[in-house]
Design a protein around this motif. Sequence first.
Motif, PDB file in Angstrom:
ATOM      1  N   THR A 243      47.823  41.811  47.151  1.00  0.00           N
ATOM      2  CA  THR A 243      47.713  41.919  45.951  1.00  0.00           C
ATOM      3  C   THR A 243      47.909  43.843  45.324  1.00  0.00           C
ATOM      4  O   THR A 243      47.174  44.292  46.005  1.00  0.00           O
ATOM      5  CB  THR A 243      46.197  41.138  45.678  1.00  0.00           C
ATOM      6  OG1 THR A 243      45.891  42.172  46.150  1.00  0.00           O
ATOM      7  CG2 THR A 243      46.420  40.260  46.842  1.00  0.00           C
ATOM      8  N   TYR A 244      47.989  43.339  44.142  1.00  0.00           N
ATOM      9  CA  TYR A 244      48.580  44.428  42.898  1.00  0.00           C
ATOM     10  C   TYR A 244      47.421  44.717  41.817  1.00  0.00           C
ATOM     11  O   TYR A 244      46.745  45.569  42.262  1.00  0.00           O
ATOM     12  CB  TYR A 244      49.305  44.005  42.369  1.00  0.00           C
ATOM     13  CG  TYR A 244      50.642  44.837  43.560  1.00  0.00           C
ATOM     14  CD1 TYR A 244      50.677  45.999  43.800  1.00  0.00           C
ATOM     15  CD2 TYR A 244      51.222  43.192  43.518  1.00  0.00           C
ATOM     16  CE1 TYR A 244      51.837  46.021  44.719  1.00  0.00           C
ATOM     17  CE2 TYR A 244      52.577  43.114  44.163  1.00  0.00           C
ATOM     18  CZ  TYR A 244      52.829  44.621  45.076  1.00  0.00           C
ATOM     19  OH  TYR A 244      53.994  44.544  45.802  1.00  0.00           O
ATOM     20  N   LYS A 245      45.872  43.629  42.014  1.00  0.00           N
ATOM     21  CA  LYS A 245      44.929  43.755  40.786  1.00  0.00           C
ATOM     22  C   LYS A 245      43.912  45.537  41.045  1.00  0.00           C
ATOM     23  O   LYS A 245      44.172  46.369  40.497  1.00  0.00           O
ATOM     24  CB  LYS A 245      44.393  42.312  40.506  1.00  0.00           C
ATOM     25  CG  LYS A 245      43.760  42.934  39.371  1.00  0.00           C
ATOM     26  CD  LYS A 245      43.065  41.320  38.737  1.00  0.00           C
ATOM     27  CE  LYS A 245      41.620  41.828  37.513  1.00  0.00           C
ATOM     28  NZ  LYS A 245      41.661  40.475  36.587  1.00  0.00           N
ATOM     29  N   ASP A 246      43.304  44.301  42.055  1.00  0.00           N
ATOM     30  CA  ASP A 246      42.515  45.261  43.011  1.00  0.00           C
ATOM     31  C   ASP A 246      43.272  46.895  43.317  1.00  0.00           C
ATOM     32  O   ASP A 246      42.771  48.103  43.336  1.00  0.00           O
ATOM     33  CB  ASP A 246      41.640  45.169  43.647  1.00  0.00           C
ATOM     34  CG  ASP A 246      40.652  44.183  43.369  1.00  0.00           C
ATOM     35  OD1 ASP A 246      40.749  43.603  42.860  1.00  0.00           O
ATOM     36  OD2 ASP A 246      40.789  43.341  45.210  1.00  0.00           O
ATOM     37  N   LEU A 247      44.119  47.004  43.281  1.00  0.00           N
ATOM     38  CA  LEU A 247      44.975  48.823  43.920  1.00  0.00           C
ATOM     39  C   LEU A 247      45.295  49.158  42.905  1.00  0.00           C
ATOM     40  O   LEU A 247      45.198  50.554  42.662  1.00  0.00           O
ATOM     41  CB  LEU A 247      46.184  48.060  44.818  1.00  0.00           C
ATOM     42  CG  LEU A 247      47.149  48.790  44.863  1.00  0.00           C
ATOM     43  CD1 LEU A 247      46.305  49.585  46.017  1.00  0.00           C
ATOM     44  CD2 LEU A 247      48.259  48.639  45.563  1.00  0.00           C
ATOM     45  N   GLU A 248      46.331  48.429  41.451  1.00  0.00           N
ATOM     46  CA  GLU A 248      45.729  49.552  39.979  1.00  0.00           C
ATOM     47  C   GLU A 248      44.104  49.623  39.926  1.00  0.00           C
ATOM     48  O   GLU A 248      44.253  50.920  39.168  1.00  0.00           O
ATOM     49  CB  GLU A 248      46.152  48.610  39.247  1.00  0.00           C
ATOM     50  CG  GLU A 248      48.178  48.587  39.593  1.00  0.00           C
ATOM     51  CD  GLU A 248      48.809  47.397  37.904  1.00  0.00           C
ATOM     52  OE1 GLU A 248      49.588  48.452  37.664  1.00  0.00           O
ATOM     53  OE2 GLU A 248      48.543  46.038  38.547  1.00  0.00           O
ATOM     54  N   LEU A 249      43.556  49.327  40.008  1.00  0.00           N
ATOM     55  CA  LEU A 249      42.013  49.536  39.287  1.00  0.00           C
ATOM     56  C   LEU A 249      41.153  50.588  39.977  1.00  0.00           C
ATOM     57  O   LEU A 249      40.740  51.199  39.374  1.00  0.00           O
ATOM     58  CB  LEU A 249      41.057  48.176  39.688  1.00  0.00           C
ATOM     59  CG  LEU A 249      40.738  47.011  38.829  1.00  0.00           C
ATOM     60  CD1 LEU A 249      40.678  45.809  38.758  1.00  0.00           C
ATOM     61  CD2 LEU A 249      41.013  47.528  36.617  1.00  0.00           C
TER      62      LEU A 249
END
Length: 259
Positions: A243-249
């Motif tokens: 997943t990317y959302k938490d990674l970007e955050l």
Amino acid sequence: MKKTEWYLEYEILINRPGLLGEISSLLGMLSINIIMINGVKHARRGLLILTKDDVHIKRLKTILETMDTIQLIKLRKPKLRDRLAVRHGRYIQSDQDDRKVIRFVRDDLGILVDFMAELFKTNEHKLVGIRGMPRVGKTESVVAASVCANKRWVFVSSTLLKQTVRNQLVKGEYSPENTYIIDGIVSKHRANEKHWRLIREIMQLPAVKVIEHPDIFVQATEYTMEDFDYIIELRSHEEEEITYKDLELNQFPHDHGYM
């Protein structure tokens, strides 16, 4: 006459002593040499073979199809995945719906590096995406594959040591013998127009480009997932979700407008 390599794969139906010897003898009588042999799956054997005359391959196919102890699975010019299967003793996994998506787990780093090194050896345009969560070994695998392929790696954007965003390259860094590494998340959130101009220049080079987080990269560019030759997925374990959302955050807590 030039010798030709072939890949032979068969499944054992009746496992009895001397079976491999019979097949080896058959190959010898047809003047076909065995380069390498290994188990590639339960009850399956894969062989890289070499012959001067492809007529012998047709005869081999006819004979193997009459044997009741084995079932002929493949007899073809070897693909990269065939070579790796024999070399490592198992297949690399592909997505059933999208054959360009190839999956690995962290225990597979050896075969992953070998696979990418074979891709990197040619001095031609090749666009490879690699997905995976932090600290799973993405960048390290790309660097190791570049070393194995005798290529120099160039970070265009990266978080390996610190956030790197290049706006230009020096003269010696423009070469088809380089592997260019771009982090899609870093480029999306930290790049300026000069950086994107540099990426467009690199994309025109007859060289290998590796894009980490390709799904994010295509959001910020005119490129699409169809432009990629391969998409590699690397996980800590089979069930891990990328997943990317938490990674970007986590990397860019002050930015907004995520996926």
